[in-house]
Design an enzyme around this catalytic site. Structure first.
Site, PDB file in Angstrom:
ATOM      1  NE  ARG A 103      -3.317   2.368   2.442  1.00  0.00           N
ATOM      2  CZ  ARG A 103      -3.816   3.265   3.617  1.00  0.00           C
ATOM      3  NH1 ARG A 103      -2.928   2.431   4.513  1.00  0.00           N
ATOM      4  NH2 ARG A 103      -4.252   4.728   3.670  1.00  0.00           N
ATOM      5  CD  GLU A 123      -4.339   7.508   9.667  1.00  0.00           C
ATOM      6  OE1 GLU A 123      -3.995   8.598   9.994  1.00  0.00           O
ATOM      7  OE2 GLU A 123      -4.648   6.248  10.166  1.00  0.00           O
ATOM      8  CG  HIS A 157      -0.791   8.739   4.092  1.00  0.00           C
ATOM      9  ND1 HIS A 157      -1.277   7.668   4.398  1.00  0.00           N
ATOM     10  CD2 HIS A 157      -0.911   9.563   5.018  1.00  0.00           C
ATOM     11  CE1 HIS A 157      -0.946   7.883   5.282  1.00  0.00           C
ATOM     12  NE2 HIS A 157      -0.922   8.124   5.474  1.00  0.00           N
ATOM     13  CG  ASN A 190      -5.364   3.224   8.814  1.00  0.00           C
ATOM     14  OD1 ASN A 190      -5.342   2.750   8.019  1.00  0.00           O
ATOM     15  ND2 ASN A 190      -4.425   4.452   7.927  1.00  0.00           N
ATOM     16  CE1 TYR A 211      -0.598   2.620  13.666  1.00  0.00           C
ATOM     17  CE2 TYR A 211      -2.666   3.657  12.648  1.00  0.00           C
ATOM     18  CZ  TYR A 211      -1.149   2.850  12.598  1.00  0.00           C
ATOM     19  OH  TYR A 211       0.154   3.489  11.625  1.00  0.00           O
ATOM     20  CD  GLU A 237      -1.764   3.895   7.749  1.00  0.00           C
ATOM     21  OE1 GLU A 237      -1.291   4.062   8.716  1.00  0.00           O
ATOM     22  OE2 GLU A 237      -1.751   4.848   6.942  1.00  0.00           O
TER      23      GLU A 237
END
Ligand code: IFM
Length: 458
Positions: free
Chosen positions: A93, A182, A137, A308, A310, A368
């Protein structure tokens, strides 16, 4: 980076997890982004991006650095694709730098920029790596920012035109497209907190930016489909499971408020439900201007949702604090990465389960997931990042658990292939499975990368 004279103790909390626990069709990949790795900001006809300008402003980046050289991936991409191949992933990616394609954001196309990505994509295909391309991005052409940036409606049109140009050229070979990465970060870190480019602090503008990012996604999807037949198209959101700081009703209500902007503000309109009414009501005159047809555009059907993941967030009611009257509080006694982010594989299971249950977006990809730690180097040069290895293994076990609970999770992309430019943190924070010496540009696989490679080979 810490230098030690002997191997640190092996982690004792590594779960037993194997590639064979996942469906054979599961996509294994690693992720990067253009500004974080490419460098060569003045080469190949590239125009200025908001991150070039932001980094040049004193005090914005922790170590005073920029992405001007970064991993020099613009010149070293064959070696980097080899690294991905050697690691054993099947997908790579990456993101496309809008100012390489359209140096001033719209108008004249820079063929050299398109040629670069065309070579990169061919390089992936030659190696058997599936290209997953993200169109945005965060590196907006500075010229568009000068004309109002994402707060201006014209930027939506510019994005759709850019998507058209890129997919016309690469759409025959790239079969997985992500419109935005994001958008929460682009909108709120860039326009509310001001810690990311373009460094603004304007709540109403941040909300308008959210809306324009979503509309641009919605309008770009059919264009991408037209130019890239049979492609899978989606968007990637950064989502966070939420928990209350206590059992009180006030903290529970604060969680709902926080979740409204963090998660539901994106998931609801994408699912065709419009903006969440409770969050909208809290915004008052900071709510965005929405044109007729916008919500239908945002709700365009997609083929997958990228998430994503985290960390989870713990929320407390805090009367008088900000528009939402809440505070995100660090939980005590929990493991954290060097960024201070709570490590919670269970949070990932909860998040994936909730998104599937409440929104059923179809196939989900973790686009991610990764961690930053103070890497430990042995005298022989080996980088024994035991904490990252443990983080990775535990999150893969969580991915397996989510699938067992019925979540249609179809892929996992590790963040990141390489140590890279970590935005406002500069080069202080390293997320790579591969160590990069930013003086010599030498790449060395870390223990976590070796572990991932063994996991993928087994
Ligand atoms: O480096 C970033 C990436 O650009 C977006 N997702 C989170 C990563 C780690 O902070």
């Amino acid at each position: 980076m810490t230098v030690v004279d002997r191997d640190p103790p092996a982690p004792t909390d590594l779960p037993a997890v194997a590639r064979g626990d996942f469906p054979a069709s599961f996509v294994w990949g690693c992720s990067t982004s253009s500004y974080q790795i490419e460098g060569a900001v003045h080469e190949g006809g590239r125009g200025e991006s908001i991150w070039d300008r932001f980094c040049a402003t004193p005090g914005r980046i922790r170590d005073g650095s920029s992405g001007a050289v970064a991993c020099d991936h613009y010149h070293r991409w064959p070696q980097d694709l080899d690294l991905a191949l050697d690691m054993g992933v099947g997908a790579y990616r990456f993101s496309i730098a809008w100012p390489r394609i359209l140096p001033t954001g719209r108008g004249a196309v820079n063929e050299a920029g398109l040629d670069f990505y065309s070579r990169l994509v061919d390089g992936m295909l030659e190696r058997g790596l599936q290209p997953w391309a993200t169109l945005y991005h965060w590196d907006l052409p500075q010229a568009l920012q000068d004309a109002g940036g994402w707060a201006a409606r014209e930027t939506v049109d510019a994005f759709v035109a850019y998507a058209d140009i890129v997919t016309r050229r690469l759409g025959d070979r790239v079969k997985h497209w992500i419109t935005h990465n994001e958008p929460w970060c682009a909108a709120f870190l860039g326009h509310l907190e001001g810690c990311h480019a373009p460094g603004l602090r304007d709540p109403a503008m941040a909300m308008q930016v959210c809306h324009h990012l979503l509309v641009s996604h919605g309008l770009a999807v059919p264009v991408i489909r037209a130019r890239s037949p049979q492609a899978q198209v989606g968007i990637t959101l950064s989502l966070h499971p939420q928990m209350p700081a206590s059992d009180s009703a006030a903290d529970a209500a604060a969680v709902v408020r926080h979740d409204g902007l963090r998660n539901r503000w994106w998931l609801d309109p994408l699912a065709g439900r419009g903006y969440p009414a409770d969050a909208w009501a809290l915004l008052g005159d900071q709510a965005p201007q929405v044109r007729e047809g916008d919500l239908q555009a945002i709700a365009v059907p997609t083929d997958f949702l990228g998430i994503n993941y985290y960390f989870p967030e713990c929320v407390a009611d805090a009367p008088g604090e900000g528009a939402l009257q809440l505070r995100v509080v660090p939980r005590t006694g929990v493991p954290r990465t060097a960024f201070g982010w709570e490590i919670s594989p269970q949070g990932m299971v909860d998040l994936l389960t909730r998104v599937h249950r409440d929104y059923a977006p179809g196939p989900i990809y973790l686009t991610e997931n990764g961690s930053t730690f103070d890497d430990v180097v042995l005298p022989d040069g080996r980088i024994v990042d035991a904490e990252r290895r443990s983080y990775l293994a535990r999150h893969l076990a969580a991915a397996r658990e989510a699938i067992a609970r019925g979540v249609p999770l179809e892929g996992y992309f590790a963040w990141s292939l390489l140590d890279n430019f970590e935005w406002a943190e500069g080069y202080v924070r390293r997320f790579g499975l591969t160590h990069v010496d930013f003086t010599t540009q030498q790449r060395r696989l870390k223990a976590s990368g070796e572990w991932f490679a063994q996991f993928l080979r087994r």
